[in-house]
Enzyme design. Structure first.
Site, PDB file in Angstrom:
ATOM      1  N   HIS A 141       0.835  -1.348  -0.041  1.00 34.83           N
ATOM      2  CA  HIS A 141       0.035   0.051   0.077  1.00 34.83           C
ATOM      3  C   HIS A 141       0.836   1.217  -0.005  1.00 34.83           C
ATOM      4  CE1 HIS A 141       0.702  -0.311   4.385  1.00 34.83           C
ATOM      5  NE2 HIS A 141       0.231   0.797   4.671  1.00 34.83           N
ATOM      6  N   HIS A 177       1.451   4.089   1.882  1.00 31.41           N
ATOM      7  CA  HIS A 177       1.884   4.776   2.901  1.00 31.41           C
ATOM      8  C   HIS A 177       3.484   5.095   2.949  1.00 31.41           C
ATOM      9  CE1 HIS A 177      -1.845   4.292   5.663  1.00 31.41           C
ATOM     10  NE2 HIS A 177      -2.173   5.193   4.860  1.00 31.41           N
ATOM     11  N   ASP A 221       5.849   4.956   5.083  1.00 31.65           N
ATOM     12  CA  ASP A 221       6.684   4.103   5.957  1.00 31.65           C
ATOM     13  C   ASP A 221       6.754   2.601   5.193  1.00 31.65           C
ATOM     14  OD1 ASP A 221       3.828   3.849   6.740  1.00 31.65           O
ATOM     15  OD2 ASP A 221       4.686   2.338   8.285  1.00 31.65           O
ATOM     16  N   HIS A 222       6.144   2.425   3.765  1.00 34.84           N
ATOM     17  CA  HIS A 222       6.172   1.169   3.123  1.00 34.84           C
ATOM     18  C   HIS A 222       6.719   1.429   2.075  1.00 34.84           C
ATOM     19  CE1 HIS A 222       3.581  -1.132   6.121  1.00 34.84           C
ATOM     20  NE2 HIS A 222       3.169   0.171   6.391  1.00 34.84           N
ATOM     21  N   HIS A 233      -7.438  -0.871   5.339  1.00 39.93           N
ATOM     22  CA  HIS A 233      -6.442   0.169   5.955  1.00 39.93           C
ATOM     23  C   HIS A 233      -6.438   1.417   4.903  1.00 39.93           C
ATOM     24  CE1 HIS A 233      -3.023   1.556   8.091  1.00 39.93           C
ATOM     25  NE2 HIS A 233      -2.091   1.424   6.875  1.00 39.93           N
ATOM     26  N   ASP A 286      -0.180  -3.802   6.223  1.00 38.74           N
ATOM     27  CA  ASP A 286      -0.909  -3.307   7.518  1.00 38.74           C
ATOM     28  C   ASP A 286      -2.411  -3.612   7.532  1.00 38.74           C
ATOM     29  OD1 ASP A 286       1.533  -1.972   8.180  1.00 38.74           O
ATOM     30  OD2 ASP A 286       0.403   0.075   7.861  1.00 38.74           O
ATOM     31  N   HIS A 322       4.501  -4.462  10.987  1.00 34.93           N
ATOM     32  CA  HIS A 322       4.813  -3.681  12.281  1.00 34.93           C
ATOM     33  C   HIS A 322       4.855  -4.608  13.351  1.00 34.93           C
ATOM     34  CE1 HIS A 322       4.192   0.552  10.965  1.00 34.93           C
ATOM     35  NE2 HIS A 322       3.439  -0.082   9.899  1.00 34.93           N
TER      36      HIS A 322
HETATM   37 ZN   LIG Z   1       2.631   0.805   8.231  1.00 29.35          ZN
HETATM   38 ZN   LIG Z   2      -0.125   1.676   6.386  1.00 28.22          ZN
END
Ligand SMILES: [Zn+2]
Ligand SMILES: [Zn+2]
Length: 255
Positions: free
Chosen positions: A52, A54, A56-57, A108, A130, A168
């Site tokens: 996805h 985001h 942080d990915h 998400h 996530d 995570h």
């Molecule tokens: Zn994440």
């Molecule tokens: Zn995420």
């Protein structure tokens, strides 16, 4: 095949899978830990899988692609660093000589996907970003409770021996919530002890398995009578299974 959880930021894992020669990574929010691992092991990065959009990915994707020439695969309905090969539900990615099935799992984010392989050294393997965490699930940033419930139902229907690589390390805080929902769940108590011991040794609690999550994760158990009762005691208006799931997610948001 070797599965390594590379820690990134405060609680992300970038999953690296390799056969001793070639590697793939999933959701590289940071290129540095991946480049370090590739250099120290002499692995060639063949593929970057993204679940996805985001940051942080995805924030390490471009640097990794430029450094290694790896092919990037990602969700067709989300904006991730170009160029990438867009994937829809039912597509198959071939990486490390393995076919990875693409599953749409919105909730998400609106276009979140997961990658599932039926046989990695004798057992299935899932990269779920996530969507599903050990003991929990992702927050509903873009999707509806009905979508997330359907996505989790899909993942819960995978073979119980499926190893689940979540993005995570949220397990212990998720398990504190799970215990508030199902104080009488003995499997949950045992699993919590197991995970606490792992974290004391600095070890990841992941991968988990679908079988374990079905026994301990309230978000895969939202139709169990004890979970429904706990939700109704707080939100009496939750009339159907989607409303119960929505109220459970809302409870966790404020726990
Ligand atoms: Zn994440
Ligand atoms: Zn995420």
């Amino acid at each position: 095949m070797n599965i390594i959880a590379l820690p990134a930021f405060s609680d992300n894992y970038i999953w690296l899978l390799h056969d001793g020669r070639r590697a793939l990574v999933v959701d590289p929010g940071d290129a540095q830990p991946v480049l370090k691992a590739l250099h120290s092991t002499g692995l060639d990065l063949e593929a970057i899988l993204v679940t996805h959009h985001h940051p942080d990915h995805t924030a390490g994707v471009s640097e990794l692609r430029e450094a290694t020439g790896a092919t990037v695969w990602g969700p067709a309905r989300e904006a991730i660093p170009e160029p990438f090969i867009p994937l829809d539900d039912g597509d198959t990615v071939t990486a490390l000589g393995v076919g990875w099935s693409v599953l749409d799992v919105p909730g998400h984010t609106a276009g979140h996907i997961a990658f599932w392989a039926s046989d990695i050294d004798g057992a299935p393997l899932l990269f779920c970003g996530d969507t599903l965490f050990s003991g929990g699930c992702g927050r509903l940033f873009e999707g509806t409770p009905a979508q997330m419930l359907a996505s989790l139902d899909r993942l819960a229907a995978l073979p119980p021996e499926t190893r689940v690589c979540c993005a995570h390390e949220y397990t212990l805080s998720n398990l504190r919530f799970a215990a508030a929902v199902e104080p009488g769940n003995a499997a949950l108590t045992d699993y919590t002890r197991h995970c606490e011991a792992l974290r004391k040794q600095g070890q990841p609690t992941l991968p988990t398995t679908i079988g374990t999550e079905r026994a301990i994760n309230p978000f895969l158990r939202s139709r169990e009578p004890e979970v429904v009762q706990a939700v109704l005691a707080r939100t009496a208006s939750a009339r159907d299974e989607v409303a119960v799931f929505a109220a459970l997610r809302e409870w966790k948001n404020h726990f």
